[in-house]
Scaffold this motif. Sequence first.
Motif, PDB file in Angstrom:
ATOM      1  N   ASP A  20       0.842  -1.202   0.000  1.00 50.80           N
ATOM      2  CA  ASP A  20       0.000   0.000   0.000  1.00 50.80           C
ATOM      3  C   ASP A  20       0.876   1.250   0.000  1.00 50.80           C
ATOM      4  O   ASP A  20       0.587   2.233  -0.701  1.00 50.80           O
ATOM      5  N   ARG A  21       1.940   1.213   0.779  1.00 48.05           N
ATOM      6  CA  ARG A  21       2.882   2.343   0.804  1.00 48.05           C
ATOM      7  C   ARG A  21       3.523   2.524  -0.568  1.00 48.05           C
ATOM      8  O   ARG A  21       3.745   3.644  -1.019  1.00 48.05           O
ATOM      9  N   TRP A  22       3.792   1.417  -1.244  1.00 47.21           N
ATOM     10  CA  TRP A  22       4.355   1.450  -2.601  1.00 47.21           C
ATOM     11  C   TRP A  22       3.420   2.230  -3.528  1.00 47.21           C
ATOM     12  O   TRP A  22       3.866   3.070  -4.304  1.00 47.21           O
ATOM     13  N   ASP A  23       2.124   1.934  -3.434  1.00 45.98           N
ATOM     14  CA  ASP A  23       1.151   2.631  -4.287  1.00 45.98           C
ATOM     15  C   ASP A  23       1.139   4.129  -3.993  1.00 45.98           C
ATOM     16  O   ASP A  23       1.063   4.952  -4.914  1.00 45.98           O
ATOM     17  N   ASP A  24       1.219   4.496  -2.716  1.00 45.77           N
ATOM     18  CA  ASP A  24       1.272   5.914  -2.355  1.00 45.77           C
ATOM     19  C   ASP A  24       2.529   6.577  -2.914  1.00 45.77           C
ATOM     20  O   ASP A  24       2.475   7.696  -3.431  1.00 45.77           O
ATOM     21  N   LEU A  25       3.645   5.882  -2.803  1.00 45.60           N
ATOM     22  CA  LEU A  25       4.898   6.428  -3.348  1.00 45.60           C
ATOM     23  C   LEU A  25       4.824   6.567  -4.859  1.00 45.60           C
ATOM     24  O   LEU A  25       5.366   7.520  -5.432  1.00 45.60           O
ATOM     25  N   ASN A  26       4.159   5.624  -5.512  1.00 47.82           N
ATOM     26  CA  ASN A  26       4.049   5.704  -6.961  1.00 47.82           C
ATOM     27  C   ASN A  26       3.264   6.951  -7.365  1.00 47.82           C
ATOM     28  O   ASN A  26       3.641   7.633  -8.321  1.00 47.82           O
ATOM     29  N   SER A  27       2.213   7.274  -6.626  1.00 43.44           N
ATOM     30  CA  SER A  27       1.452   8.502  -6.896  1.00 43.44           C
ATOM     31  C   SER A  27       2.345   9.729  -6.711  1.00 43.44           C
ATOM     32  O   SER A  27       2.319  10.658  -7.521  1.00 43.44           O
ATOM     33  N   ARG A  28       3.125   9.723  -5.637  1.00 44.73           N
ATOM     34  CA  ARG A  28       4.045  10.835  -5.386  1.00 44.73           C
ATOM     35  C   ARG A  28       5.073  10.947  -6.513  1.00 44.73           C
ATOM     36  O   ARG A  28       5.337  12.044  -7.018  1.00 44.73           O
ATOM     37  N   GLN A  32       5.791  14.145  -8.933  1.00 44.77           N
ATOM     38  CA  GLN A  32       7.120  14.754  -9.034  1.00 44.77           C
ATOM     39  C   GLN A  32       7.628  14.711 -10.469  1.00 44.77           C
ATOM     40  O   GLN A  32       8.192  15.696 -10.964  1.00 44.77           O
ATOM     41  N   PHE A  33       7.421  13.593 -11.131  1.00 41.28           N
ATOM     42  CA  PHE A  33       7.867  13.447 -12.513  1.00 41.28           C
ATOM     43  C   PHE A  33       7.135  14.453 -13.402  1.00 41.28           C
ATOM     44  O   PHE A  33       7.746  15.072 -14.275  1.00 41.28           O
ATOM     45  N   GLY A  34       5.832  14.624 -13.162  1.00 39.00           N
ATOM     46  CA  GLY A  34       5.060  15.603 -13.931  1.00 39.00           C
ATOM     47  C   GLY A  34       5.588  17.017 -13.730  1.00 39.00           C
ATOM     48  O   GLY A  34       5.697  17.801 -14.688  1.00 39.00           O
ATOM     49  N   ASN A  35       5.921  17.366 -12.485  1.00 37.93           N
ATOM     50  CA  ASN A  35       6.477  18.691 -12.206  1.00 37.93           C
ATOM     51  C   ASN A  35       7.817  18.884 -12.902  1.00 37.93           C
ATOM     52  O   ASN A  35       8.078  19.939 -13.487  1.00 37.93           O
ATOM     53  N   ALA A  36       8.667  17.873 -12.841  1.00 37.93           N
ATOM     54  CA  ALA A  36       9.979  17.967 -13.494  1.00 37.93           C
ATOM     55  C   ALA A  36       9.817  18.089 -15.004  1.00 37.93           C
ATOM     56  O   ALA A  36      10.483  18.915 -15.643  1.00 37.93           O
ATOM     57  N   VAL A  84      12.586   7.352  -5.024  1.00 38.17           N
ATOM     58  CA  VAL A  84      13.061   6.085  -5.580  1.00 38.17           C
ATOM     59  C   VAL A  84      13.788   5.278  -4.511  1.00 38.17           C
ATOM     60  O   VAL A  84      13.649   4.051  -4.443  1.00 38.17           O
ATOM     61  N   GLU A  85      14.523   5.949  -3.642  1.00 39.45           N
ATOM     62  CA  GLU A  85      15.191   5.237  -2.545  1.00 39.45           C
ATOM     63  C   GLU A  85      14.180   4.642  -1.567  1.00 39.45           C
ATOM     64  O   GLU A  85      14.426   3.595  -0.982  1.00 39.45           O
ATOM     65  N   LEU A 170       6.494   4.583 -15.984  1.00 37.88           N
ATOM     66  CA  LEU A 170       6.228   4.785 -14.555  1.00 37.88           C
ATOM     67  C   LEU A 170       4.756   4.565 -14.226  1.00 37.88           C
ATOM     68  O   LEU A 170       4.430   4.026 -13.172  1.00 37.88           O
ATOM     69  N   VAL A 171       3.884   4.972 -15.121  1.00 40.20           N
ATOM     70  CA  VAL A 171       2.445   4.805 -14.894  1.00 40.20           C
ATOM     71  C   VAL A 171       2.047   3.339 -14.946  1.00 40.20           C
ATOM     72  O   VAL A 171       1.283   2.850 -14.113  1.00 40.20           O
ATOM     73  N   ASP A 172       2.590   2.624 -15.913  1.00 34.11           N
ATOM     74  CA  ASP A 172       2.179   1.243 -16.150  1.00 34.11           C
ATOM     75  C   ASP A 172       2.563   0.285 -15.034  1.00 34.11           C
ATOM     76  O   ASP A 172       1.866  -0.698 -14.816  1.00 34.11           O
ATOM     77  N   GLN A 173       3.678   0.540 -14.341  1.00 28.46           N
ATOM     78  CA  GLN A 173       4.193  -0.440 -13.370  1.00 28.46           C
ATOM     79  C   GLN A 173       4.047  -1.835 -13.963  1.00 28.46           C
ATOM     80  O   GLN A 173       3.294  -2.664 -13.457  1.00 28.46           O
TER      81      GLN A 173
END
Length: 183
Positions: A20-28, A32-36, A84-85, A170-173
């Motif tokens: 579940d934490r992985w999914d939250d990090l993926n959203s983050r 971040q990728f969109g902002n960059a 990513v870390e 990144l979206v597809d995982q």
Amino acid sequence: MEALVRRLQQRLRKARDEMDRWDDLNSRLLSQFGNASAIIARLPVLREVKNYGALRCVPGIREDLLGKQMESLELILVSIRETVEEFNGIAKSLNKALRDTNQMVRGGSVLTAKQMQLQVGILPTISDCLDGLQTLCEMHQAEYELKSSVISLLTWTSSSSDIAMMRQLLVDQPNIPKDEGKG
């Protein structure tokens, strides 16, 4: 045997929390990728003097704007690397859960092959749980490596088509189906 199953369930719940934490990090990470990528897309426009119109008369405006955008981009890239870390930490945590669970089941107690395959009601067997946890660990490790590789390719010189392909990866995982590990 019942106590062992309860401890196994507890470890699997912890693994599910990590997922579940992985999914939250993926959203983050996607945010971040969109902002960059938005900043990277702006850089060519900001480099062109002709795009400044009446602002050209403001001394150093072009350099200041470019500098601020590059600073923002660098901060975002640092945040992305930290995210990513965190993925790496989850992959390691899942691997530790697998090692500990294997040790608990195979090393700590003496279960026969028959007990490992024993199915009670609709619950999976202990062997199935261990195999599933192994698969989840492998998927998350592979996905971490993919994310790490994709992020390492993102630079201020990345083209918009490259960025679009990176974002899609990144979206597809691709290594983690959404229904895996649920139940």
